[in-house]
Write a protein that holds these residues in place. Structure first.
Motif, PDB file in Angstrom:
ATOM      1  N   ILE A   1       0.853  -1.186   0.000  1.00 55.79           N
ATOM      2  CA  ILE A   1       0.000   0.000   0.000  1.00 55.79           C
ATOM      3  C   ILE A   1       0.888   1.234   0.000  1.00 55.79           C
ATOM      4  O   ILE A   1       1.773   1.394   0.837  1.00 55.79           O
ATOM      5  CB  ILE A   1      -0.953  -0.009   1.216  1.00 55.79           C
ATOM      6  N   SER A   2       0.631   2.080  -0.965  1.00 57.88           N
ATOM      7  CA  SER A   2       1.398   3.314  -1.128  1.00 57.88           C
ATOM      8  C   SER A   2       0.455   4.494  -0.966  1.00 57.88           C
ATOM      9  O   SER A   2      -0.612   4.533  -1.576  1.00 57.88           O
ATOM     10  CB  SER A   2       2.056   3.340  -2.511  1.00 57.88           C
TER      11      SER A   2
ATOM     12  N   CYS B   1      -2.336   0.071  -4.347  1.00 57.68           N
ATOM     13  CA  CYS B   1      -1.824  -1.182  -3.783  1.00 57.68           C
ATOM     14  C   CYS B   1      -1.900  -2.268  -4.850  1.00 57.68           C
ATOM     15  O   CYS B   1      -2.457  -2.064  -5.929  1.00 57.68           O
ATOM     16  CB  CYS B   1      -2.613  -1.599  -2.546  1.00 57.68           C
ATOM     17  N   TYR B   2      -1.337  -3.411  -4.511  1.00 53.84           N
ATOM     18  CA  TYR B   2      -1.410  -4.598  -5.368  1.00 53.84           C
ATOM     19  C   TYR B   2      -2.376  -5.601  -4.752  1.00 53.84           C
ATOM     20  O   TYR B   2      -2.448  -5.741  -3.532  1.00 53.84           O
ATOM     21  CB  TYR B   2      -0.036  -5.248  -5.523  1.00 53.84           C
ATOM     22  N   LEU B   3      -3.078  -6.298  -5.604  1.00 53.69           N
ATOM     23  CA  LEU B   3      -4.009  -7.339  -5.194  1.00 53.69           C
ATOM     24  C   LEU B   3      -3.439  -8.694  -5.587  1.00 53.69           C
ATOM     25  O   LEU B   3      -3.029  -8.894  -6.731  1.00 53.69           O
ATOM     26  CB  LEU B   3      -5.360  -7.128  -5.893  1.00 53.69           C
ATOM     27  N   GLY B   4      -3.411  -9.614  -4.649  1.00 55.28           N
ATOM     28  CA  GLY B   4      -3.041 -10.998  -4.912  1.00 55.28           C
ATOM     29  C   GLY B   4      -4.128 -11.906  -4.346  1.00 55.28           C
ATOM     30  O   GLY B   4      -4.816 -11.535  -3.395  1.00 55.28           O
ATOM     31  N   TYR B   5      -4.275 -13.088  -4.909  1.00 50.99           N
ATOM     32  CA  TYR B   5      -5.328 -13.990  -4.445  1.00 50.99           C
ATOM     33  C   TYR B   5      -5.082 -15.392  -4.985  1.00 50.99           C
ATOM     34  O   TYR B   5      -4.412 -15.578  -5.998  1.00 50.99           O
ATOM     35  CB  TYR B   5      -6.718 -13.490  -4.888  1.00 50.99           C
ATOM     36  N   HIS B   6      -5.618 -16.369  -4.292  1.00 52.23           N
ATOM     37  CA  HIS B   6      -5.691 -17.733  -4.800  1.00 52.23           C
ATOM     38  C   HIS B   6      -6.759 -18.506  -4.040  1.00 52.23           C
ATOM     39  O   HIS B   6      -7.196 -18.091  -2.972  1.00 52.23           O
ATOM     40  CB  HIS B   6      -4.342 -18.465  -4.792  1.00 52.23           C
ATOM     41  N   MET B   7      -7.177 -19.598  -4.653  1.00 56.85           N
ATOM     42  CA  MET B   7      -8.333 -20.354  -4.159  1.00 56.85           C
ATOM     43  C   MET B   7      -8.003 -21.835  -4.100  1.00 56.85           C
ATOM     44  O   MET B   7      -7.277 -22.354  -4.950  1.00 56.85           O
ATOM     45  CB  MET B   7      -9.493 -20.120  -5.143  1.00 56.85           C
ATOM     46  N   ASP B   8      -8.566 -22.507  -3.129  1.00 54.03           N
ATOM     47  CA  ASP B   8      -8.476 -23.954  -3.013  1.00 54.03           C
ATOM     48  C   ASP B   8      -9.081 -24.583  -4.275  1.00 54.03           C
ATOM     49  O   ASP B   8     -10.172 -24.207  -4.697  1.00 54.03           O
ATOM     50  CB  ASP B   8      -9.256 -24.402  -1.779  1.00 54.03           C
TER      51      ASP B   8
ATOM     52  N   VAL C   1      -6.290  -0.080  -7.446  1.00 52.49           N
ATOM     53  CA  VAL C   1      -5.814  -1.407  -7.054  1.00 52.49           C
ATOM     54  C   VAL C   1      -5.268  -2.043  -8.325  1.00 52.49           C
ATOM     55  O   VAL C   1      -5.945  -2.048  -9.354  1.00 52.49           O
ATOM     56  CB  VAL C   1      -6.942  -2.263  -6.443  1.00 52.49           C
ATOM     57  N   GLU C   2      -4.048  -2.554  -8.242  1.00 53.90           N
ATOM     58  CA  GLU C   2      -3.387  -3.149  -9.394  1.00 53.90           C
ATOM     59  C   GLU C   2      -3.235  -4.653  -9.183  1.00 53.90           C
ATOM     60  O   GLU C   2      -3.073  -5.116  -8.063  1.00 53.90           O
ATOM     61  CB  GLU C   2      -2.006  -2.519  -9.585  1.00 53.90           C
ATOM     62  N   ALA C   3      -3.290  -5.377 -10.276  1.00 49.83           N
ATOM     63  CA  ALA C   3      -3.086  -6.827 -10.236  1.00 49.83           C
ATOM     64  C   ALA C   3      -2.306  -7.223 -11.485  1.00 49.83           C
ATOM     65  O   ALA C   3      -2.491  -6.634 -12.553  1.00 49.83           O
ATOM     66  CB  ALA C   3      -4.423  -7.560 -10.200  1.00 49.83           C
ATOM     67  N   ASN C   4      -1.439  -8.185 -11.335  1.00 50.91           N
ATOM     68  CA  ASN C   4      -0.646  -8.693 -12.456  1.00 50.91           C
ATOM     69  C   ASN C   4      -0.921 -10.174 -12.609  1.00 50.91           C
ATOM     70  O   ASN C   4      -0.901 -10.915 -11.627  1.00 50.91           O
ATOM     71  CB  ASN C   4       0.835  -8.437 -12.205  1.00 50.91           C
TER      72      ASN C   4
END
Length: 193
Positions: free
Chosen positions: A91-92, A99-106, A135-138
């Motif tokens: 978070i800037s 900020c950057y968004l990261g995620y993952h799922m079962d 919000v940024e995501a790569n």
């Protein structure tokens, strides 16, 4: 500062805390092979309880400092089993407010709308009460489900970052996606709780 727990329509989102360390290690061990194609090479200790005890302490410190928030997802009927994670990181503030968004799922819970619900809730927190502007995501171009999810949530593609992250020992290109708080074409959906 955000609360420790939030609800979505069918989920509980809890910030990292020492009580979740074992559940996090179990979740990541269970999904190790499934998540591997999208992550850096992980050493065996990454899947251990001591690693996640330390990581949870670091996450809590970052949250107290307003630098990042990691949320672990679970179903209300089985709160002890984690089924995913969403993370607002780096978070800037100042003139950037991003900020950057990261995620993952079962892998057991894919394509049931859970991550959509979780990210709607997390994005609503990013824009209000955190007051971020973007919000940024790569995401790797080959990760079609993740790209579809981001587009569904109103992210737009800003470009291609060549050899952006080292994934499984190889420098991989990533599509740079962003969502703005004040985007009139893609307003923030209201999370259902």
């Amino acid at each position: 500062m955000l609360k420790q727990q939030y609800d979505a329509k069918r989920l509980i989102l809890r910030q990292s805390c020492p009580q979740l360390a074992q559940a996090a290690a179990d979740y990541l061990k269970r999904n190790r092979d499934f998540l591997a194609p999208f992550e850096p090479v992980r050493l065996p200790e990454y899947f251990s309880l001591p690693f996640w005890q330390t990581q949870m302490e670091q996450d809590a410190r970052q949250a107290r400092q307003g630098q990042g928030y990691r949320f672990w997802l679970s179903l209300p009927e089985r709160p002890e089993q984690l089924i995913g994670m969403a993370h607002l990181s780096q978070i800037s503030r100042g003139c950037f407010q991003s900020c950057y968004l990261g995620y993952h799922m079962d892998q057991q819970f894919l394509r049931q709308g859970y991550m959509t619900e979780a990210l709607e809730r997390v994005l609503s927190l990013a824009f209000e009460p955190l007051g971020l502007h973007r919000v940024e995501a790569n995401v790797m171009p080959s990760n079609a489900p993740s790209l579809a999810l981001l587009k569904k949530l109103g992210f737009h593609q800003e470009g291609l970052a060549l050899r952006y992250l080292k994934i499984q020992g190889q420098w991989e290109d990533h599509l740079h996606m962003a969502k703005l708080a004040d985007d009139p074409e893609n307003p923030m959906p209201k999370p259902q709780s």
